[in-house]
Motif scaffolding. Structure first.
Motif, mmCIF file in Angstrom:
data_model
loop_
_atom_site.group_PDB
_atom_site.id
_atom_site.type_symbol
_atom_site.label_atom_id
_atom_site.label_comp_id
_atom_site.label_asym_id
_atom_site.label_seq_id
_atom_site.Cartn_x
_atom_site.Cartn_y
_atom_site.Cartn_z
ATOM 1 N N GLY A 121 46.027 27.601 40.474
ATOM 2 C CA GLY A 121 46.252 28.718 41.377
ATOM 3 C C GLY A 121 45.939 30.061 40.775
ATOM 4 O O GLY A 121 45.925 30.245 39.561
ATOM 5 N N CYS A 122 45.667 31.002 41.655
ATOM 6 C CA CYS A 122 45.448 32.394 41.280
ATOM 7 C C CYS A 122 46.355 33.240 42.155
ATOM 8 O O CYS A 122 46.035 33.515 43.306
ATOM 9 N N ALA A 123 47.509 33.607 41.614
ATOM 10 C CA ALA A 123 48.408 34.475 42.371
ATOM 11 C C ALA A 123 47.673 35.761 42.705
ATOM 12 O O ALA A 123 46.926 36.275 41.878
ATOM 13 N N PRO A 124 47.821 36.289 43.932
ATOM 14 C CA PRO A 124 47.085 37.506 44.315
ATOM 15 C C PRO A 124 47.140 38.567 43.231
ATOM 16 O O PRO A 124 48.203 38.902 42.717
ATOM 17 N N CYS A 125 45.965 39.076 42.872
ATOM 18 C CA CYS A 125 45.875 39.938 41.695
ATOM 19 C C CYS A 125 46.176 41.400 41.979
ATOM 20 O O CYS A 125 46.349 42.184 41.053
ATOM 21 N N GLN A 126 46.246 41.801 43.253
ATOM 22 C CA GLN A 126 46.435 43.215 43.550
ATOM 23 C C GLN A 126 47.654 43.832 42.858
ATOM 24 O O GLN A 126 47.587 44.958 42.374
ATOM 25 N N PRO A 127 48.815 43.118 42.789
ATOM 26 C CA PRO A 127 49.964 43.740 42.134
ATOM 27 C C PRO A 127 49.752 43.976 40.648
ATOM 28 O O PRO A 127 50.452 44.773 40.033
ATOM 29 N N PRO B 90 53.444 18.590 36.987
ATOM 30 C CA PRO B 90 52.023 18.221 36.853
ATOM 31 C C PRO B 90 51.687 17.917 35.399
ATOM 32 O O PRO B 90 52.452 18.246 34.488
ATOM 33 N N ASP B 91 50.538 17.302 35.187
ATOM 34 C CA ASP B 91 50.077 17.026 33.827
ATOM 35 C C ASP B 91 49.348 18.228 33.233
ATOM 36 O O ASP B 91 49.414 18.476 32.022
ATOM 37 N N ILE B 92 48.626 18.948 34.090
ATOM 38 C CA ILE B 92 47.832 20.096 33.657
ATOM 39 C C ILE B 92 48.041 21.239 34.648
ATOM 40 O O ILE B 92 48.135 21.021 35.859
ATOM 41 N N VAL B 93 48.114 22.444 34.120
ATOM 42 C CA VAL B 93 48.240 23.650 34.939
ATOM 43 C C VAL B 93 47.107 24.599 34.576
ATOM 44 O O VAL B 93 46.764 24.735 33.391
ATOM 45 N N THR B 94 46.505 25.219 35.576
ATOM 46 C CA THR B 94 45.556 26.287 35.302
ATOM 47 C C THR B 94 45.870 27.471 36.201
ATOM 48 O O THR B 94 46.203 27.308 37.374
ATOM 49 N N MET B 95 45.797 28.661 35.624
ATOM 50 C CA MET B 95 46.073 29.892 36.350
ATOM 51 C C MET B 95 45.004 30.913 35.999
ATOM 52 O O MET B 95 44.640 31.066 34.837
ATOM 53 N N GLU B 96 44.490 31.610 36.998
ATOM 54 C CA GLU B 96 43.455 32.621 36.801
ATOM 55 C C GLU B 96 43.949 33.923 37.391
ATOM 56 O O GLU B 96 44.568 33.934 38.465
ATOM 57 N N ASN B 97 43.728 35.032 36.680
ATOM 58 C CA ASN B 97 44.196 36.320 37.179
ATOM 59 C C ASN B 97 43.438 37.462 36.500
ATOM 60 O O ASN B 97 42.572 37.225 35.650
ATOM 61 N N VAL B 98 43.801 38.691 36.837
ATOM 62 C CA VAL B 98 43.160 39.856 36.224
ATOM 63 C C VAL B 98 43.652 40.014 34.785
ATOM 64 O O VAL B 98 44.798 39.676 34.473
ATOM 65 N N LYS C 245 31.666 29.061 40.175
ATOM 66 C CA LYS C 245 31.152 28.735 38.835
ATOM 67 C C LYS C 245 32.272 28.772 37.799
ATOM 68 O O LYS C 245 32.289 27.965 36.862
ATOM 69 N N LEU C 246 33.225 29.689 37.959
ATOM 70 C CA LEU C 246 34.366 29.713 37.048
ATOM 71 C C LEU C 246 35.240 28.486 37.267
ATOM 72 O O LEU C 246 35.795 27.930 36.312
ATOM 73 N N GLY C 247 35.352 28.043 38.517
ATOM 74 C CA GLY C 247 36.051 26.789 38.796
ATOM 75 C C GLY C 247 35.386 25.615 38.106
ATOM 76 O O GLY C 247 36.060 24.703 37.596
ATOM 77 N N GLU C 248 34.057 25.619 38.058
ATOM 78 C CA GLU C 248 33.329 24.561 37.349
ATOM 79 C C GLU C 248 33.654 24.579 35.860
ATOM 80 O O GLU C 248 33.829 23.515 35.233
ATOM 81 N N VAL C 249 33.709 25.773 35.283
ATOM 82 C CA VAL C 249 34.016 25.906 33.857
ATOM 83 C C VAL C 249 35.420 25.372 33.566
ATOM 84 O O VAL C 249 35.642 24.643 32.586
ATOM 85 N N ILE C 250 36.372 25.704 34.413
ATOM 86 C CA ILE C 250 37.745 25.228 34.242
ATOM 87 C C ILE C 250 37.790 23.709 34.375
ATOM 88 O O ILE C 250 38.433 23.015 33.575
ATOM 89 N N ALA C 251 37.098 23.172 35.370
ATOM 90 C CA ALA C 251 37.078 21.723 35.575
ATOM 91 C C ALA C 251 36.448 21.000 34.390
ATOM 92 O O ALA C 251 36.965 19.967 33.927
ATOM 93 N N GLU C 252 35.339 21.515 33.885
ATOM 94 C CA GLU C 252 34.680 20.893 32.746
ATOM 95 C C GLU C 252 35.580 20.943 31.510
ATOM 96 O O GLU C 252 35.596 20.002 30.700
ATOM 97 N N SER C 253 36.326 22.024 31.358
ATOM 98 C CA SER C 253 37.264 22.145 30.244
ATOM 99 C C SER C 253 38.366 21.088 30.338
ATOM 100 O O SER C 253 38.743 20.485 29.332
ATOM 101 N N ILE C 254 38.849 20.862 31.548
ATOM 102 C CA ILE C 254 39.878 19.836 31.759
ATOM 103 C C ILE C 254 39.311 18.453 31.468
ATOM 104 O O ILE C 254 39.951 17.622 30.800
#
Length: 362
Positions: free
Chosen positions: A88-94, A125-133, A344-353
């Motif tokens: 998940g990517c919690a909304p980055c505006q805040p 979960p077994d793995i967590v990924t988070m993306e933000n500013v 493309k960043l999702g692909e990078v995260i997936a490949e890393s997993i």
């Protein structure tokens, strides 16, 4: 005692299944799906994202406030023997620099990462990924990120985060994002960068072959290749903006009042043109307007089109944003595209997993 060794896993990986919180139109999910991960469902509070998310990701869209989501909404979707990923990517505006200056900011949005942490504890979960500013790791917001990491560590996750410069991974815009990965199985990190400054994907590489377009027009063969109309005054401004230039190159009679003030002089990229030889600037929800950043086309007298913004975000031309793209406002298209995680960043995260799973004992 002989030291135990673990060999790289060969052959077929176990099923890796993903639930995407704050999914929007599905950029992160689509990138992960493109690398073979199975997307189960996405949650978002913007009901208008349902069409794009479901048709492109072949997954269920849940219109629900994250504060009301529980493990009962998530756990039944996972298969018993699958690797469970909560993303998940919690909304980055805040967490943006603008939020620090905004006296009317919504303090409730700061709790969204806490809700992500709550679901980690509930779902296991077994793995967590988070993306933000990147600002979420700054001094002013360090406690927000630290609290999330503390939850992960208490749940026995190995945690790693870093700030990613998107051109280093073939994404043609100067976006910087913080990417966090956490695993119960052992140390986990992003794959190494795939590009260097010598071979960054450029504006020309990305949009150089698109048909020419006049301001306010739509391409006859691509409904999403459409751009905003310009007032006569703004048309004069864009015509007086040289290649790679900005409002600073205009005659003073074209300046806005804010440009004449000391504070306005710092916004050097506003009304700017991109250049062919470099990646584009960061795409935002306002990226199809020339007054919102360096979003002018390198040569044509207009702002970039919605299609060009989508390509800079690495959405393929086959990605469907609306049931009928001929009747869609640029405002809505820009919001969808600017808010999205680049696939493309999702692909990078997936490949890393996937590489992580190949190299750890399960």
């Amino acid at each position: 005692m002989q030291k135990e060794t673990h060999h790289k896993r060969r052959g077929r990986l176990p099923s890796i299944e993903v639930v995407d919180l704050f999914c929007g139109i599905g950029g992160l999910s689509y990138g992960m799906k493109s690398k073979g991960l199975k997307i189960l469902e996405g949650f978002d509070l913007d009901a208008t994202c349902k069409y794009a998310y479901e048709i492109n990701n072949e997954a269920k869209f849940q219109y629900k406030d994250i504060r009301t989501v529980t493990k009962k909404d998530i756990l039944p979707f996972y298969s018993k023997k699958a690797i469970k990923v909560l993303a998940g990517c919690a909304p980055c505006q805040p967490f943006s620099s603008y939020a620090f200056k905004n006296k009317n900011k919504d303090e409730k949005k700061y709790s969204l990462l806490d809700e992500f942490g709550r679901l980690v504890k509930e779902v296991h979960p077994d793995i967590v990924t988070m993306e933000n500013v990147p600002a979420i790791a700054s001094f002013k917001l360090r406690s927000v990120l630290a609290d999330f990491i503390k939850v992960l560590e208490e749940e026995k996750f190995h945690v790693k985060y870093q700030v990613v410069y998107c051109p280093d991974y073939g994404i043609p815009q100067t976006r910087k994002r913080l990417v966090l990965l956490a695993s119960r199985f052992g140390n986990i990190s992003l794959i190494p960068p795939t590009h260097t400054k010598a071979n960054y994907v450029t504006v020309r590489d990305t949009i150089g072959d698109l048909p020419s377009l006049e301001a306010g027009h739509t391409c006859s063969t691509d409904p999403l290749h459409r751009c905003r109309a310009l007032t006569p005054l703004n048309m004069r401004r864009i015509k007086d903006t040289p290649y790679g230039g900005s409002w600073k190159d205009w005659p003073e009679d074209l300046w806005l009042n804010c440009h004449k003030k000391k504070g306005g002089k710092s916004f050097g990229s506003v009304y700017g043109r991109m250049v062919w030889e470099k990646p584009a600037p960061t795409m935002t929800t306002l990226c199809t307007g020339i007054g919102n950043g360096r979003f002018g086309h390198p040569k044509q007298d207009r702002a970039i089109s919605a299609r060009e913004a989508a390509l800079f975000q690495t959405f393929p031309v086959t990605y469907k944003f609306f049931p009928n793209e001929k009747d869609v406002s640029l405002t809505k298209a820009s919001r969808y595209i600017g808010n999205a995680v680049p696939p493309k960043l999702g692909e990078v995260i997936a490949e890393s997993i996937k590489q992580h799973i190949r190299n750890v004992p399960l």
